[in-house]
Design an enzyme around this catalytic site. Structure first.
Site, mmCIF file in Angstrom:
data_model
loop_
_atom_site.group_PDB
_atom_site.id
_atom_site.type_symbol
_atom_site.label_atom_id
_atom_site.label_comp_id
_atom_site.label_asym_id
_atom_site.label_seq_id
_atom_site.Cartn_x
_atom_site.Cartn_y
_atom_site.Cartn_z
ATOM 1 C CB CYS A 84 -0.971 -0.020 1.206
ATOM 2 S SG CYS A 84 -2.051 1.442 1.433
ATOM 3 C CB CYS A 90 -3.187 5.808 5.243
ATOM 4 S SG CYS A 90 -4.942 5.379 5.559
ATOM 5 C CD GLN A 292 -19.314 -10.011 10.508
ATOM 6 O OE1 GLN A 292 -18.211 -9.184 10.269
ATOM 7 N NE2 GLN A 292 -19.589 -10.275 11.662
ATOM 8 C CB CYS A 417 -15.371 -7.511 16.597
ATOM 9 S SG CYS A 417 -16.334 -6.539 17.807
#
Length: 462
Positions: A84, A90, A292, A417
């Site tokens: 990336c 970022c 999801q 999560c």
């Protein structure tokens, strides 16, 4: 600022701006390197596990310091060149410079450490994290900030400044195309993005939802109902051959909070909802629906739920925090009856519609708080054999845990999560008579520090 640190009779003094040499032993929850200097912990930006670095001290607290990498003396054997181009600025992902198999190992250890440290749960089978064959372009939902000077992207690391992103390698390619189109529209018609300092501007956020058939729902979030040249924006979006936009919404969010979507949706074009699939089941997705974001790993996750439930077809199951009914419907063919419970009315409406289009007749969706609904089911003489919980990051309220204990199911499957709130809740459930049978981490979010888990539990007397 300086800090005096006493360790085993040794007095050490640290100063902001000072440079020290550190071995990076671990990563914290934000993906910062963790190193110790004579027992004092530093969190270091720009480093990864196994690096030996020169760190400049940026901040000092009582029990830890924060620094940034000035020089990598010896790079980690696990370090890789990021695919990336925006990685170093970022804040979207933290682990692009770490080998993928090491990412999986790191996440397994993160779950293990949280269970032991917070939940006091040891000697439990924690399986290796299930990863992806191709851990890129997996997200079916892209969420982008829109700011002044026609900037569209994510926040710059450690700030609330927008870092422009033209191509995100964890998003579907369709998201890249929609970002480009919106930027062209804004420049051509002088439509201002939202300035988070002055609180002025029109467009605040962009959401791109893509389904299995590569159809797209676009949601443009604005400060108020003003959105100039709507027809031109619609024409630009639906006129592109590269992307099949079937639904366009404008969402109104006048508040300055971290919540992206506001209460009002205005359909500008096309279908009311997007249809996507999990396994053999199809689901209608509204602009605000929780679904999801990783379709490949969602099936892996839900198959584990089915495995840990180990149903014979005679059981009654309660699916708490059921949302739009994804887990309820996915497990329905293995159960006698499933009750899905959810507090959000719009989600229940979508869940009932999803039940209808999938022709499932043994699922009942109930609107309300799970801690209130469970006792009511008991009062009606309905015996719950198994419970599935899939809560938000804050985990389970203690009142819900009490209701689960009162319902006394033989099995509990917990989908989480957040390893820290998971560990806390498992500790409560173990104290109340349940045992953890197995823990399966699933990498739903490659190249980030986030990890999803499925946990199988049973009553200790079974």
């Amino acid at each position: 600022m300086c800090l005096i640190f006493l360790k085993g009779g040794l007095i050490m003094e640290f100063k902001v701006g000072e440079r020290i040499e550190l071995e990076i032993e671990d990563l914290n929850n934000e993906g910062m390197g963790v190193g110790k200097y004579n027992g004092f912990t530093f969190f270091v930006e720009g480093s990864t596990i196994g690096d030996k670095v020169i760190c400049e001290i940026m901040k000092l607290k009582k029990n830890y310091g924060i620094g940034k990498t000035i020089e990598i003396i010896n790079p980690s054997p696990y370090r890789v060149e990021s695919k990336c181009e925006y990685f170093h600025q970022c804040d979207g992902c933290e682990l692009h410079n770490l080998k993928y198999d090491k990412q999986l190992e790191l996440k397994t250890n993160l779950v293990k450490n949280n269970l032991e440290r917070i939940g006091k749960i040891k000697d439990v089978l924690i399986k290796d994290t299930i990863g992806m064959d191709y851990p890129y372009r997996y997200r079916n939902k892209g969420e982008f900030k829109v700011g002044k000077n026609y900037e569209i992207g994510y926040f710059k690391r450690g700030t609330h400044e927008i870092y422009p992103v033209e191509k995100s390698i964890i998003q579907k390619e369709t998201a890249d195309i929609v970002v480009r189109i919106l930027k062209e529209y804004m420049k051509k018609y002088k439509v201002e993005g939202y300035d988070r300092k002055s609180k002025k501007g029109i467009i605040k956020n962009l959401i791109v939802r893509t389904n299995r058939d590569n159809q797209v729902m676009v949601i443009v979030v604005t400060k108020n109902e003003k959105l100039p040249h709507k027809k031109e924006l619609i024409d630009l979006l639906i006129g592109q051959k590269e992307v099949q936009v079937i639904s366009i919404y404008q969402n109104i969010n006048s508040k300055d909070t971290s919540v992206i979507l506001g209460p009002k949706d205005i359909k500008l074009y096309g279908e009311d909802r997007l249809i996507d699939y999990i396994g053999e089941y199809k689901f209608l997705i509204s602009p605000k629906s929780f679904f999801q974001v990783n379709p490949v790993q969602t099936e892996v996750l839900y198959d584990k739920v089915v495995e840990y439930l180990n149903l014979t077809g005679n059981e009654t199951v309660a699916d708490l925090y059921c949302g739009i009914g994804t887990i309820s419907l996915y497990i329905s063919k293995y159960a006698k009856k499933v009750y899905g419970v959810e507090i959000v009315r719009e989600a229940i409406d979508d869940a009932n519609e999803n039940k209808r289009i999938n022709k499932v007749d043994n699922v009942e969706f109930i609107l309300g708080k799970s801690e209130d609904i469970l006792p009511k089911l008991n009062e009606k003489g309905i015996k719950i054999d198994a419970i599935v919980v899939d809560p938000p990051r804050k985990g389970l309220d203690r009142s819900l845990i009490d209701s689960i204990i009162e319902a006394n199911p033989e099995k509990i499957v917990y989908v989480s999560c957040n390893p820290s709130t998971l560990a806390r809740d498992l500790g409560y459930l173990v104290d109340e008579g349940y045992r953890v049978v197995e823990v399966q981490p699933v990498d739903m979010f490659p190249h980030t520090m986030h990890i999803e888990c499925v946990i199988g539990m049973q009553r200790k007397d079974t």
